[in-house]
Design a protein around this motif. Structure first.
Motif, PDB file in Angstrom:
ATOM      1  N   THR A 147      -7.994-148.938  57.599  1.00  0.00           N
ATOM      2  CA  THR A 147      -6.998-147.872  57.508  1.00  0.00           C
ATOM      3  C   THR A 147      -5.601-148.477  57.549  1.00  0.00           C
ATOM      4  O   THR A 147      -5.397-149.579  58.084  1.00  0.00           O
ATOM      5  CB  THR A 147      -7.143-146.868  58.664  1.00  0.00           C
ATOM      6  OG1 THR A 147      -6.841-147.522  59.900  1.00  0.00           O
ATOM      7  CG2 THR A 147      -8.564-146.308  58.717  1.00  0.00           C
ATOM      8  N   THR A 148      -4.651-147.759  56.984  1.00  0.00           N
ATOM      9  CA  THR A 148      -3.282-148.277  56.998  1.00  0.00           C
ATOM     10  C   THR A 148      -2.766-148.426  58.422  1.00  0.00           C
ATOM     11  O   THR A 148      -2.039-149.381  58.717  1.00  0.00           O
ATOM     12  CB  THR A 148      -2.348-147.351  56.197  1.00  0.00           C
ATOM     13  OG1 THR A 148      -2.481-146.008  56.665  1.00  0.00           O
ATOM     14  CG2 THR A 148      -2.671-147.394  54.718  1.00  0.00           C
ATOM     15  N   ASP A 149      -3.130-147.517  59.311  1.00  0.00           N
ATOM     16  CA  ASP A 149      -2.662-147.620  60.696  1.00  0.00           C
ATOM     17  C   ASP A 149      -3.163-148.902  61.350  1.00  0.00           C
ATOM     18  O   ASP A 149      -2.422-149.566  62.096  1.00  0.00           O
ATOM     19  CB  ASP A 149      -3.121-146.410  61.509  1.00  0.00           C
ATOM     20  CG  ASP A 149      -2.338-145.146  61.174  1.00  0.00           C
ATOM     21  OD1 ASP A 149      -1.280-145.262  60.533  1.00  0.00           O
ATOM     22  OD2 ASP A 149      -2.795-144.049  61.547  1.00  0.00           O
ATOM     23  N   GLU A 150      -4.427-149.266  61.086  1.00  0.00           N
ATOM     24  CA  GLU A 150      -4.967-150.519  61.628  1.00  0.00           C
ATOM     25  C   GLU A 150      -4.176-151.723  61.107  1.00  0.00           C
ATOM     26  O   GLU A 150      -3.810-152.631  61.866  1.00  0.00           O
ATOM     27  CB  GLU A 150      -6.427-150.681  61.233  1.00  0.00           C
ATOM     28  CG  GLU A 150      -7.392-149.736  61.887  1.00  0.00           C
ATOM     29  CD  GLU A 150      -8.789-149.918  61.324  1.00  0.00           C
ATOM     30  OE1 GLU A 150      -9.497-150.839  61.789  1.00  0.00           O
ATOM     31  OE2 GLU A 150      -9.155-149.170  60.393  1.00  0.00           O
ATOM     32  N   ALA A 309     -13.786-134.873  52.583  1.00  0.00           N
ATOM     33  CA  ALA A 309     -14.506-135.718  53.542  1.00  0.00           C
ATOM     34  C   ALA A 309     -13.577-136.072  54.701  1.00  0.00           C
ATOM     35  O   ALA A 309     -12.355-136.027  54.564  1.00  0.00           O
ATOM     36  CB  ALA A 309     -14.997-136.995  52.852  1.00  0.00           C
ATOM     37  N   PRO A 310     -14.139-136.383  55.858  1.00  0.00           N
ATOM     38  CA  PRO A 310     -13.288-136.797  56.988  1.00  0.00           C
ATOM     39  C   PRO A 310     -12.570-138.102  56.682  1.00  0.00           C
ATOM     40  O   PRO A 310     -12.994-138.875  55.826  1.00  0.00           O
ATOM     41  CB  PRO A 310     -14.294-136.968  58.133  1.00  0.00           C
ATOM     42  CG  PRO A 310     -15.611-137.198  57.470  1.00  0.00           C
ATOM     43  CD  PRO A 310     -15.565-136.397  56.195  1.00  0.00           C
ATOM     44  N   ARG A 311     -11.474-138.312  57.370  1.00  0.00           N
ATOM     45  CA  ARG A 311     -10.735-139.552  57.205  1.00  0.00           C
ATOM     46  C   ARG A 311     -11.582-140.742  57.625  1.00  0.00           C
ATOM     47  O   ARG A 311     -12.480-140.634  58.459  1.00  0.00           O
ATOM     48  CB  ARG A 311      -9.454-139.526  58.046  1.00  0.00           C
ATOM     49  CG  ARG A 311      -8.431-138.493  57.595  1.00  0.00           C
ATOM     50  CD  ARG A 311      -7.207-138.525  58.496  1.00  0.00           C
ATOM     51  NE  ARG A 311      -6.215-137.545  58.099  1.00  0.00           N
ATOM     52  CZ  ARG A 311      -5.276-137.747  57.197  1.00  0.00           C
ATOM     53  NH1 ARG A 311      -5.208-138.920  56.587  1.00  0.00           N
ATOM     54  NH2 ARG A 311      -4.407-136.794  56.898  1.00  0.00           N
ATOM     55  N   MET A 312     -11.252-141.893  57.039  1.00  0.00           N
ATOM     56  CA  MET A 312     -11.949-143.129  57.392  1.00  0.00           C
ATOM     57  C   MET A 312     -11.730-143.431  58.871  1.00  0.00           C
ATOM     58  O   MET A 312     -10.610-143.357  59.382  1.00  0.00           O
ATOM     59  CB  MET A 312     -11.403-144.272  56.531  1.00  0.00           C
ATOM     60  CG  MET A 312     -12.063-145.604  56.779  1.00  0.00           C
ATOM     61  SD  MET A 312     -11.370-146.864  55.654  1.00  0.00           S
ATOM     62  CE  MET A 312     -12.200-148.331  56.252  1.00  0.00           C
ATOM     63  N   THR A 313     -12.805-143.742  59.572  1.00  0.00           N
ATOM     64  CA  THR A 313     -12.712-144.010  61.006  1.00  0.00           C
ATOM     65  C   THR A 313     -12.143-145.397  61.256  1.00  0.00           C
ATOM     66  O   THR A 313     -12.660-146.385  60.724  1.00  0.00           O
ATOM     67  CB  THR A 313     -14.100-143.917  61.662  1.00  0.00           C
ATOM     68  OG1 THR A 313     -14.649-142.624  61.401  1.00  0.00           O
ATOM     69  CG2 THR A 313     -13.991-144.144  63.165  1.00  0.00           C
ATOM     70  N   PRO A 314     -11.064-145.508  62.032  1.00  0.00           N
ATOM     71  CA  PRO A 314     -10.499-146.830  62.323  1.00  0.00           C
ATOM     72  C   PRO A 314     -11.510-147.694  63.072  1.00  0.00           C
ATOM     73  O   PRO A 314     -12.275-147.196  63.908  1.00  0.00           O
ATOM     74  CB  PRO A 314      -9.274-146.525  63.192  1.00  0.00           C
ATOM     75  CG  PRO A 314      -8.952-145.080  62.912  1.00  0.00           C
ATOM     76  CD  PRO A 314     -10.283-144.423  62.638  1.00  0.00           C
ATOM     77  N   GLY A 315     -11.515-148.980  62.792  1.00  0.00           N
ATOM     78  CA  GLY A 315     -12.359-149.909  63.516  1.00  0.00           C
ATOM     79  C   GLY A 315     -11.563-150.651  64.575  1.00  0.00           C
ATOM     80  O   GLY A 315     -10.324-150.685  64.520  1.00  0.00           O
ATOM     81  N   ASP A 316     -12.252-151.232  65.529  1.00  0.00           N
ATOM     82  CA  ASP A 316     -11.564-151.962  66.589  1.00  0.00           C
ATOM     83  C   ASP A 316     -12.457-153.113  67.034  1.00  0.00           C
ATOM     84  O   ASP A 316     -13.292-152.978  67.913  1.00  0.00           O
ATOM     85  CB  ASP A 316     -11.253-151.047  67.761  1.00  0.00           C
ATOM     86  CG  ASP A 316     -10.404-151.736  68.830  1.00  0.00           C
ATOM     87  OD1 ASP A 316     -10.047-152.923  68.618  1.00  0.00           O
ATOM     88  OD2 ASP A 316     -10.099-151.111  69.857  1.00  0.00           O
TER      89      ASP A 316
END
Length: 320
Positions: A147-150, A309-316
């Motif tokens: 995701t862009t936030d990641e 569809a739901p947004r892509m789930t951020p990974g961590d």
């Protein structure tokens, strides 16, 4: 160092070291600073880019001569710039390209009503040319398949930890990105702490180790520049396009391999939210030579398909 650049339709002059050089600019509307430089900003908290309440744009760069800070402000139709640091002179000399003096928006001929409307509404858009590759390549690699936030967070953490404070009276919290040697020697655990997986970090390290060859791409024709970047394992068409659009000011280098762009273009131009890269390129074929500008104007139009569809789930990966 201080100077000014006027993006007016008539030929203007830019103060550079060694005298005055006439810079012809295309017949177009006055510059929109936010639209032109916006693609260089990696999120609202990017430590290399800041817009202050008075409207001034501050940005830092790692130039061949070292780190530099540039402040740009508009006064009517005229842009003024101040620069600091070892790379300040390099940045000042290339101010016209950064503000789109080498771009010709009049070459774009709208073939769709949506694009004609957006083109009129965004007449101050110019395609920037930074002349620097790594500063766009590295954050583009960080944005691969996350995701862009990641990606923005990873960029922010790495620049603050391994970069250096911005030269000059820059706003608090601004940094110049690390040099190539530093990028190449960041320990694996620090990449992990910044939520960057091994594939992306290895790609950045490989590019940093041949930084000189990467930076040469900024002076090449876009197709050759992209081919140079794609010699590095881990850099494909998506990453090379995202980089060369910024470093070379390439109006035709449309991004392929993107998760969302084909559907956005397909929906905007043909009502086809399921469009793939091939369909997108077919729709953009009438804009050959200006396909990146066309795609940019579509994004600026705000015409996007309804979300299903739901947004892509951020990974961590930092939890591993």
């Amino acid at each position: 160092m201080a100077g000014r650049f006027s993006p007016e339709p008539t030929p203007t002059r830019v103060t550079t070291r060694g005298g005055h050089i006439p810079i012809p600019t295309p017949e177009a509307a006055p510059l929109d600073l936010g639209l032109t430089l916006g693609p260089l900003r990696r999120g609202p908290a990017d430590p290399t880019f800041r817009v202050t309440p008075d409207g001034d744009v501050w940005r830092t760069s790692r130039t061949p001569e070292g780190p530099g800070t540039l402040r740009i402000r508009l006064d009517g139709a005229e842009a003024h710039a101040d620069a600091w640091g070892p790379g300040g002179g390099w940045l000042r000399d290339r101010l016209p390209g950064l503000l789109g003096a080498e771009d010709d928006p009049t070459a774009f001929v709208p073939r769709h009503r949506l694009l004609a409307t957006t083109h009129r509404a965004r007449r101050g858009l110019r395609l920037t040319r930074t002349g620097l590759v790594l500063e766009s390549l590295i954050p583009s690699v960080l944005e691969q398949k996350v995701t862009t936030d990641e990606a923005y967070r990873s960029w922010r953490l790495l620049v603050r930890k391994y970069g250096e404070p911005a030269p000059g009276p820059a706003p608090d919290g601004m940094y110049a990105m690390p040099d190539a040697r530093t990028w190449a020697t960041i320990p694996s655990w620090e990449w992990h702490r910044a939520n960057v997986d091994g594939k992306r970090s290895a790609t950045i390290v490989r590019a940093a180790r041949v930084a000189h060859r990467m930076e040469e791409a900024a002076t090449m024709p876009p197709a050759q520049a992209r081919a140079r970047l794609e010699l590095i394992p881990g850099i494909g068409p998506w990453t090379s396009a995202e980089t060369i659009q910024r470093s070379n000011g390439a109006p035709d280098e449309v991004t392929t391999g993107d998760l969302h762009l084909p559907g956005i273009v397909g929906w905007a131009l043909a009502g086809d939210r399921a469009a793939d890269d091939a369909a997108m390129l077919e729709l953009l074929a009438p804009y050959e030579g200006q396909r990146h500008r066309a795609a940019r104007l579509i994004l600026l139009s705000g015409r996007v398909p309804p979300r299903r569809a739901p947004r892509m789930t951020p990974g961590d990966i930092t939890r591993w």
